[in-house]
Design an enzyme around this catalytic site. Structure first.
Site, PDB file in Angstrom:
ATOM      1  N   SER A  46       1.036  -1.244  -0.088  1.00 48.17           N
ATOM      2  CA  SER A  46      -0.052   0.039   0.088  1.00 48.17           C
ATOM      3  C   SER A  46       0.773   1.212  -0.030  1.00 48.17           C
ATOM      4  O   SER A  46       1.901   1.378   0.491  1.00 48.17           O
ATOM      5  CB  SER A  46      -0.852  -0.089   1.260  1.00 48.17           C
ATOM      6  N   TYR A  57      -2.396   5.504  -3.866  1.00 50.32           N
ATOM      7  CA  TYR A  57      -3.463   6.631  -3.644  1.00 50.32           C
ATOM      8  C   TYR A  57      -2.869   7.726  -4.151  1.00 50.32           C
ATOM      9  O   TYR A  57      -1.825   8.024  -3.882  1.00 50.32           O
ATOM     10  CB  TYR A  57      -3.555   6.824  -2.418  1.00 50.32           C
ATOM     11  N   THR A  85      -6.322   2.346  -6.656  1.00 50.84           N
ATOM     12  CA  THR A  85      -7.746   2.049  -5.902  1.00 50.84           C
ATOM     13  C   THR A  85      -8.465   3.166  -6.274  1.00 50.84           C
ATOM     14  O   THR A  85      -8.025   4.517  -6.000  1.00 50.84           O
ATOM     15  CB  THR A  85      -7.101   2.076  -4.287  1.00 50.84           C
ATOM     16  N   LYS A 137      -8.791  -1.206  -8.470  1.00 51.84           N
ATOM     17  CA  LYS A 137      -9.565  -1.938  -7.307  1.00 51.84           C
ATOM     18  C   LYS A 137     -10.470  -1.060  -6.700  1.00 51.84           C
ATOM     19  O   LYS A 137     -10.178   0.250  -6.532  1.00 51.84           O
ATOM     20  CB  LYS A 137      -8.589  -2.151  -6.313  1.00 51.84           C
ATOM     21  N   HIS A 185     -13.786  -2.336  -0.572  1.00 54.14           N
ATOM     22  CA  HIS A 185     -12.793  -1.827   0.254  1.00 54.14           C
ATOM     23  C   HIS A 185     -12.939  -2.514   1.720  1.00 54.14           C
ATOM     24  O   HIS A 185     -12.525  -1.909   2.904  1.00 54.14           O
ATOM     25  CB  HIS A 185     -12.784  -0.112   0.620  1.00 54.14           C
TER      26      HIS A 185
HETATM   27  C1  FNR Z   1      -7.567  -1.879   3.800  1.00 50.54           C
HETATM   28  N1  FNR Z   1      -7.594  -1.540   2.206  1.00 50.54           N
HETATM   29  C2  FNR Z   1      -7.092  -0.808   1.622  1.00 50.54           C
HETATM   30  N2  FNR Z   1      -6.812  -0.851   0.211  1.00 50.54           N
HETATM   31  C3  FNR Z   1      -5.985   0.059  -0.462  1.00 50.54           C
HETATM   32  O1  FNR Z   1      -6.316   0.142  -1.465  1.00 50.54           O
HETATM   33  N3  FNR Z   1      -5.136   0.481   0.304  1.00 50.54           N
HETATM   34  C4  FNR Z   1      -4.841   0.693   1.576  1.00 50.54           C
HETATM   35  O2  FNR Z   1      -4.004   1.120   2.345  1.00 50.54           O
HETATM   36  C5  FNR Z   1      -5.690  -0.148   2.436  1.00 50.54           C
HETATM   37  N4  FNR Z   1      -5.734  -0.199   3.766  1.00 50.54           N
HETATM   38  C6  FNR Z   1      -6.430  -1.293   4.328  1.00 50.54           C
HETATM   39  C7  FNR Z   1      -6.458  -1.188   5.849  1.00 50.54           C
HETATM   40  C8  FNR Z   1      -7.018  -2.295   6.521  1.00 50.54           C
HETATM   41  C9  FNR Z   1      -6.611  -2.286   7.636  1.00 50.54           C
HETATM   42  C10 FNR Z   1      -7.940  -2.992   5.805  1.00 50.54           C
HETATM   43  C11 FNR Z   1      -8.649  -4.262   6.327  1.00 50.54           C
HETATM   44  C12 FNR Z   1      -8.216  -2.790   4.422  1.00 50.54           C
HETATM   45  C13 FNR Z   1      -8.776  -2.585   1.785  1.00 50.54           C
HETATM   46  C14 FNR Z   1      -8.241  -3.654   1.238  1.00 50.54           C
HETATM   47  O3  FNR Z   1      -7.086  -3.744   0.111  1.00 50.54           O
HETATM   48  C15 FNR Z   1      -9.157  -4.881   0.699  1.00 50.54           C
HETATM   49  O4  FNR Z   1     -10.005  -4.101  -0.170  1.00 50.54           O
HETATM   50  C16 FNR Z   1     -10.174  -5.282   1.751  1.00 50.54           C
HETATM   51  O5  FNR Z   1      -9.214  -5.648   2.977  1.00 50.54           O
HETATM   52  C17 FNR Z   1     -10.789  -6.733   1.491  1.00 50.54           C
HETATM   53  O6  FNR Z   1     -11.578  -7.015   2.423  1.00 50.54           O
HETATM   54  P1  FNR Z   1     -11.461  -8.143   3.501  1.00 50.54           P
HETATM   55  O7  FNR Z   1     -10.727  -9.110   2.881  1.00 50.54           O
HETATM   56  O8  FNR Z   1     -10.370  -7.401   4.703  1.00 50.54           O
HETATM   57  O9  FNR Z   1     -12.633  -8.570   3.922  1.00 50.54           O
END
Ligand code: FNR
Length: 387
Positions: A107, A130, A156, A252, A276
């Site tokens: 990330s 981002y 994203t 995404k 997300h």
């Molecule tokens: C995320 N997600 C996320 N997505 C992204 O594009 N950049 C990011 O920095 C983050 N940070 C992030 C932190 C935390 C703690 C979580 C739980 C999620 C979203 C992540 O990429 C993904 O879409 C989700 O986590 C998918 O859902 P599940 O598998 O956690 O249910």
């Protein structure tokens, strides 16, 4: 050492061993958390069709994602602050993924920097961007990712601004944590975390601190995001970013078939049907519920993957049966990392693979690539309840 049989076991250990502020950061959705809850409860509504007396020898959970061989149709999703769940968490997760034969996504909001992860791992990883209002930063970060050998860019598209997570505000989430009395009391019971953290210098946002000119304090995720993230991001800017990158791109955060059409028209190599993890638009539908309409719209034009709510191999099976060509997992591997570091991420992947393999066999299928709509039973109206 407790016996780990499922992701839920890892989640329990994660909670026990990680400061509350960071466990809560992972285990939350935005606002009322309706979408966060339904991501998992909707998976539970789908049932799996058992078939018997089919020769089940010679099975494989392997397939390809973006043309790359994977041992399991799973990529580790980008997760901010992974290096606060465990010291050097991004490096640990990337190593576990590489050894297991699945892709890792770093990330923008990671603790270990792009260069840190590249220097401490052997396999190429993916970078998630981002976009910030600072275009120079966007250009430089893409150059850094290219120089580090990142093999794909994840853009994203569902977070130009942050859905509010109540717990993060109440806990005063920062990276590193500020030493208030409640934080100190909490840390007193999380000695393993503290010792490891003292042993690393990676405790700040490695891709941000020193790379962005700003008076704002990047340790506070919520206020920093509000000030710096690019709210003007639109399809023109996405296309320009894709051109600047010049390599494989995954978009995404798609939940609507028309957005999926636009992503495919822009030339995305893959899209991730994702809300997300229920952290952005509370009230949005679960990813699994919208997946089939998106597969119908663009499944022949781009690779369609799914994330949000996957906690078991059975969930992966359901997503593949409903048309996904791959999945991403967030919390499932973060639970492993918080529980047991690199070994925990490996354990999470092993659990998912074993569950997927067993369930697939009991469906009478030998390959994840052959999973199809007939492998699952979807409740009447499940896919078109809402108009
Ligand atoms: C995320 N997600 C996320 N997505 C992204 O594009 N950049 C990011 O920095 C983050 N940070 C992030 C932190 C935390 C703690 C979580 C739980 C999620 C979203 C992540 O990429 C993904 O879409 C989700 O986590 C998918 O859902 P599940 O598998 O956690 O249910």
């Amino acid at each position: 050492m407790p016996v780990i049989t499922c992701i839920e076991d890892l989640k329990r250990l994660h909670k026990k061993r990680t400061p509350k502020m960071f466990y809560d950061y992972a285990e939350s959705g935005s606002y009322t958390e309706q979408t966060f809850r339904e991501n998992t409860s909707d998976f539970a509504q789908i049932r799996i069709n058992q078939r018997v007396a089919v020769d089940m020898t010679g099975r494989s959970t392997g397939t390809k994602m973006l043309g790359q061989d994977v041992s399991l149709p799973v990529a580790l999703a980008p997760v901010g602050l992974t290096g606060m769940q465990r010291a050097d968490g991004e490096i640990k997760a990337a190593r576990a993924a590489a050894k297991f034969g699945v892709p890792y996504t770093l990330s923008t909001m990671s603790i270990c920097s792009i260069e840190d992860v590249a220097d401490n791992t052997d396999a190429p990883f993916w970078f998630q961007i981002y976009t910030l209002t600072d275009d120079d930063y966007n250009t430089r970060v893409l150059q850094r990712a290219r120089a580090a050998g990142c093999s794909a860019l994840v853009i994203t598209v569902d977070l130009q601004l942050l859905g509010q997570r109540h717990k993060d505000l109440k806990n005063g989430l920062t990276a590193p944590p500020k030493f208030t009395v409640p934080v100190m009391l909490d840390l007193a019971t999380k000695w393993r975390w503290g010792l490891e953290m003292l042993g690393t210098k990676r405790r700040f946002f490695g891709n941000i601190v020193g790379h962005v000119d700003s008076a704002a304090d990047p340790s506070s995720l919520a206020s920093w995001t509000a000030e710096k993230f690019d709210q003007s991001l639109n399809w023109d800017r996405i296309r320009r970013l894709m051109d600047m990158w010049g390599g494989k791109v995954i978009l995404k955060g798609i939940l609507h078939p028309e957005d999926a059409e636009r992503a495919a028209a822009a030339g995305a190599d893959a899209i991730v049907v994702s809300n997300h993890g229920g952290r952005q638009l509370d009230g949005a539908l679960s990813s699994i519920r919208v997946l089939p309409s998106i597969v119908d719209a663009v499944g022949d034009k781009t690779e369609v993957w799914l994330d949000s709510g996957i906690r078991s191999g059975q969930d992966i099976l359901k997503a593949m049966a409903l048309g996904a060509k791959g999945t991403m997992i967030g919390r499932a591997y973060v639970n492993g990392l918080g529980a047991m570091g690199e070994a925990g991420v490996t354990k999470a992947l092993e659990v998912l693979q074993k569950e997927l393999d067993t369930s697939m066999a009991l469906c009478g299928e030998k390959s994840v690539q052959n999973l199809h709509r007939g492998n699952v039973l979807v409740p009447k109206g499940f896919l078109d309840t809402y108009t």
